[in-house]
Scaffold this motif. Structure first.
Motif, PDB file in Angstrom:
ATOM      1  N   GLY A  31     -31.134 -13.796 143.455  1.00  0.00           N
ATOM      2  CA  GLY A  31     -31.418 -14.737 144.610  1.00  0.00           C
ATOM      3  C   GLY A  31     -32.842 -14.454 144.928  1.00  0.00           C
ATOM      4  N   VAL A  32     -32.964 -12.972 145.515  1.00  0.00           N
ATOM      5  CA  VAL A  32     -34.122 -12.597 146.251  1.00  0.00           C
ATOM      6  C   VAL A  32     -35.423 -12.504 145.024  1.00  0.00           C
ATOM      7  CG1 VAL A  32     -35.054 -10.693 147.313  1.00  0.00           C
ATOM      8  CG2 VAL A  32     -32.949 -11.280 148.060  1.00  0.00           C
ATOM      9  N   LEU A  33     -35.086 -12.014 144.082  1.00  0.00           N
ATOM     10  CA  LEU A  33     -35.997 -11.946 143.158  1.00  0.00           C
ATOM     11  C   LEU A  33     -36.596 -13.547 142.758  1.00  0.00           C
ATOM     12  CD1 LEU A  33     -34.645  -9.042 140.848  1.00  0.00           C
ATOM     13  CD2 LEU A  33     -36.781  -9.107 141.952  1.00  0.00           C
ATOM     14  N   GLN A  34     -35.761 -14.272 142.765  1.00  0.00           N
ATOM     15  CA  GLN A  34     -36.110 -15.720 142.245  1.00  0.00           C
ATOM     16  C   GLN A  34     -37.184 -16.199 143.250  1.00  0.00           C
ATOM     17  OE1 GLN A  34     -32.949 -18.545 141.658  1.00  0.00           O
ATOM     18  NE2 GLN A  34     -34.252 -20.232 140.780  1.00  0.00           N
ATOM     19  N   ALA A  35     -36.510 -16.022 144.654  1.00  0.00           N
ATOM     20  CA  ALA A  35     -37.303 -16.728 145.851  1.00  0.00           C
ATOM     21  C   ALA A  35     -38.910 -15.754 145.808  1.00  0.00           C
ATOM     22  CB  ALA A  35     -36.722 -16.215 146.944  1.00  0.00           C
ATOM     23  N   PHE A  36     -38.812 -14.536 145.610  1.00  0.00           N
ATOM     24  CA  PHE A  36     -40.068 -13.949 145.800  1.00  0.00           C
ATOM     25  C   PHE A  36     -40.835 -14.273 144.716  1.00  0.00           C
ATOM     26  CE2 PHE A  36     -38.747 -10.005 148.311  1.00  0.00           C
ATOM     27  CZ  PHE A  36     -38.271 -10.593 149.332  1.00  0.00           C
ATOM     28  N   ALA A  37     -40.427 -14.574 143.507  1.00  0.00           N
ATOM     29  CA  ALA A  37     -41.267 -14.902 142.514  1.00  0.00           C
ATOM     30  C   ALA A  37     -41.957 -16.287 142.953  1.00  0.00           C
ATOM     31  CB  ALA A  37     -40.575 -15.335 141.113  1.00  0.00           C
ATOM     32  N   GLY A  38     -41.323 -17.287 143.512  1.00  0.00           N
ATOM     33  CA  GLY A  38     -41.935 -18.428 144.054  1.00  0.00           C
ATOM     34  C   GLY A  38     -42.974 -18.258 145.038  1.00  0.00           C
ATOM     35  N   TYR A  39     -42.715 -17.057 145.713  1.00  0.00           N
ATOM     36  CA  TYR A  39     -43.804 -16.753 147.059  1.00  0.00           C
ATOM     37  C   TYR A  39     -45.378 -16.454 146.472  1.00  0.00           C
ATOM     38  CZ  TYR A  39     -39.976 -16.116 150.074  1.00  0.00           C
ATOM     39  OH  TYR A  39     -38.876 -16.405 151.060  1.00  0.00           O
ATOM     40  N   GLY A  40     -45.422 -16.071 145.071  1.00  0.00           N
ATOM     41  CA  GLY A  40     -46.591 -15.622 144.682  1.00  0.00           C
ATOM     42  C   GLY A  40     -47.322 -16.787 143.734  1.00  0.00           C
ATOM     43  N   THR A  41     -46.706 -18.055 143.874  1.00  0.00           N
ATOM     44  CA  THR A  41     -47.435 -18.883 143.097  1.00  0.00           C
ATOM     45  C   THR A  41     -47.831 -20.084 143.698  1.00  0.00           C
ATOM     46  OG1 THR A  41     -45.530 -19.548 142.233  1.00  0.00           O
ATOM     47  CG2 THR A  41     -46.522 -18.230 140.646  1.00  0.00           C
ATOM     48  N   GLU A  42     -48.533 -21.023 143.572  1.00  0.00           N
ATOM     49  CA  GLU A  42     -48.500 -22.360 144.288  1.00  0.00           C
ATOM     50  C   GLU A  42     -47.456 -23.195 143.506  1.00  0.00           C
ATOM     51  OE1 GLU A  42     -50.851 -23.489 146.368  1.00  0.00           O
ATOM     52  OE2 GLU A  42     -51.820 -21.469 146.381  1.00  0.00           O
ATOM     53  N   ARG A  43     -47.057 -23.785 144.564  1.00  0.00           N
ATOM     54  CA  ARG A  43     -45.666 -24.748 144.345  1.00  0.00           C
ATOM     55  C   ARG A  43     -45.713 -26.025 144.701  1.00  0.00           C
ATOM     56  NH1 ARG A  43     -40.858 -21.349 143.366  1.00  0.00           N
ATOM     57  NH2 ARG A  43     -40.306 -23.503 142.727  1.00  0.00           N
ATOM     58  N   PRO A  44     -46.680 -26.983 143.794  1.00  0.00           N
ATOM     59  CA  PRO A  44     -46.909 -28.322 143.976  1.00  0.00           C
ATOM     60  C   PRO A  44     -45.595 -29.026 144.871  1.00  0.00           C
ATOM     61  CG  PRO A  44     -47.368 -27.809 141.735  1.00  0.00           C
ATOM     62  CD  PRO A  44     -46.719 -26.628 142.403  1.00  0.00           C
ATOM     63  N   GLU A  45     -44.142 -28.884 144.377  1.00  0.00           N
ATOM     64  CA  GLU A  45     -43.409 -29.606 144.948  1.00  0.00           C
ATOM     65  C   GLU A  45     -43.152 -29.514 146.249  1.00  0.00           C
ATOM     66  OE1 GLU A  45     -41.508 -25.821 142.960  1.00  0.00           O
ATOM     67  OE2 GLU A  45     -43.154 -27.039 142.612  1.00  0.00           O
ATOM     68  N   TRP A  46     -43.821 -28.465 146.973  1.00  0.00           N
ATOM     69  CA  TRP A  46     -43.767 -27.902 148.562  1.00  0.00           C
ATOM     70  C   TRP A  46     -44.859 -28.793 149.206  1.00  0.00           C
ATOM     71  CZ3 TRP A  46     -42.363 -22.186 148.219  1.00  0.00           C
ATOM     72  CH2 TRP A  46     -40.979 -21.871 147.521  1.00  0.00           C
ATOM     73  N   GLY A  47     -45.698 -29.407 148.526  1.00  0.00           N
ATOM     74  CA  GLY A  47     -46.662 -30.136 149.307  1.00  0.00           C
ATOM     75  C   GLY A  47     -47.707 -29.159 149.958  1.00  0.00           C
ATOM     76  N   GLN A  48     -48.017 -29.445 151.173  1.00  0.00           N
ATOM     77  CA  GLN A  48     -49.040 -28.696 151.769  1.00  0.00           C
ATOM     78  C   GLN A  48     -48.544 -27.383 152.342  1.00  0.00           C
ATOM     79  OE1 GLN A  48     -52.368 -29.478 152.047  1.00  0.00           O
ATOM     80  NE2 GLN A  48     -51.906 -31.503 151.107  1.00  0.00           N
ATOM     81  N   ARG A  49     -47.262 -26.915 152.500  1.00  0.00           N
ATOM     82  CA  ARG A  49     -46.803 -25.917 152.784  1.00  0.00           C
ATOM     83  C   ARG A  49     -46.542 -24.827 151.623  1.00  0.00           C
ATOM     84  NH1 ARG A  49     -43.013 -26.898 157.971  1.00  0.00           N
ATOM     85  NH2 ARG A  49     -43.795 -24.764 158.141  1.00  0.00           N
ATOM     86  N   GLN A  50     -47.582 -24.042 151.504  1.00  0.00           N
ATOM     87  CA  GLN A  50     -47.415 -23.160 150.354  1.00  0.00           C
ATOM     88  C   GLN A  50     -47.226 -21.805 150.725  1.00  0.00           C
ATOM     89  OE1 GLN A  50     -47.551 -24.092 147.020  1.00  0.00           O
ATOM     90  NE2 GLN A  50     -47.181 -26.190 147.578  1.00  0.00           N
ATOM     91  N   PRO A  51     -46.256 -21.102 150.057  1.00  0.00           N
ATOM     92  CA  PRO A  51     -46.082 -19.570 150.413  1.00  0.00           C
ATOM     93  C   PRO A  51     -47.387 -18.686 149.934  1.00  0.00           C
ATOM     94  CG  PRO A  51     -44.752 -20.361 148.632  1.00  0.00           C
ATOM     95  CD  PRO A  51     -45.400 -21.159 149.288  1.00  0.00           C
ATOM     96  N   LYS A  52     -47.876 -18.962 148.683  1.00  0.00           N
ATOM     97  CA  LYS A  52     -48.977 -18.178 148.277  1.00  0.00           C
ATOM     98  C   LYS A  52     -49.905 -17.753 149.018  1.00  0.00           C
ATOM     99  CE  LYS A  52     -51.524 -17.082 144.093  1.00  0.00           C
ATOM    100  NZ  LYS A  52     -52.445 -16.399 144.726  1.00  0.00           N
ATOM    101  N   PRO A  53     -50.607 -18.814 149.891  1.00  0.00           N
ATOM    102  CA  PRO A  53     -51.737 -18.371 150.837  1.00  0.00           C
ATOM    103  C   PRO A  53     -51.348 -17.418 151.997  1.00  0.00           C
ATOM    104  CG  PRO A  53     -51.619 -20.678 150.292  1.00  0.00           C
ATOM    105  CD  PRO A  53     -50.454 -20.139 149.668  1.00  0.00           C
ATOM    106  N   THR A  54     -50.067 -17.515 152.400  1.00  0.00           N
ATOM    107  CA  THR A  54     -49.503 -16.567 153.526  1.00  0.00           C
ATOM    108  C   THR A  54     -49.296 -15.173 152.938  1.00  0.00           C
ATOM    109  OG1 THR A  54     -48.214 -18.472 154.354  1.00  0.00           O
ATOM    110  CG2 THR A  54     -47.451 -16.340 154.984  1.00  0.00           C
ATOM    111  N   PHE A  55     -48.890 -15.140 151.554  1.00  0.00           N
ATOM    112  CA  PHE A  55     -48.759 -13.600 151.289  1.00  0.00           C
ATOM    113  C   PHE A  55     -50.102 -13.227 150.730  1.00  0.00           C
ATOM    114  CE2 PHE A  55     -44.264 -14.987 151.413  1.00  0.00           C
ATOM    115  CZ  PHE A  55     -43.676 -13.933 151.985  1.00  0.00           C
TER     116      PHE A  55
END
Length: 84
Positions: A31-55
């Protein structure tokens, strides 16, 4: 928000390790690995709140590759315990 979410995921791993159940450790690690994989890429389904710029901004202090490596190591050790 995303850094706090990452810490929450680390707490999940800690709980699984504390319980001492290798199968739970593997499941939590996955579960953690799946979540962390999402942090390093742009996620269009998340709209304006993107994790990649933060990381990207905090990459010197919070390197995702190191976190993924640690999670993979934990997962591999738990998997080996199941196999024994």
């Amino acid at each position: 928000m995303f850094l706090a979410d990452a810490l929450h995921h680390f707490a999940r791993i800690g709980d699984a390790i504390q319980d001492g159940n290798p199968a739970q450790i593997v499941a939590a690690s996955d579960g953690v690995l799946q979540a962390f994989a999402g942090y390093g890429t742009e996620r269009p389904e998340w709209g304006q709140r993107q994790p990649k710029p933060t990381f990207d901004v905090w990459a010197r202090m919070v390197p995702l590759a190191n976190a993924r490596g640690a999670m993979t190591g934990i997962r591999n050790k738990a998997t080996a315990m199941i196999a024994d």
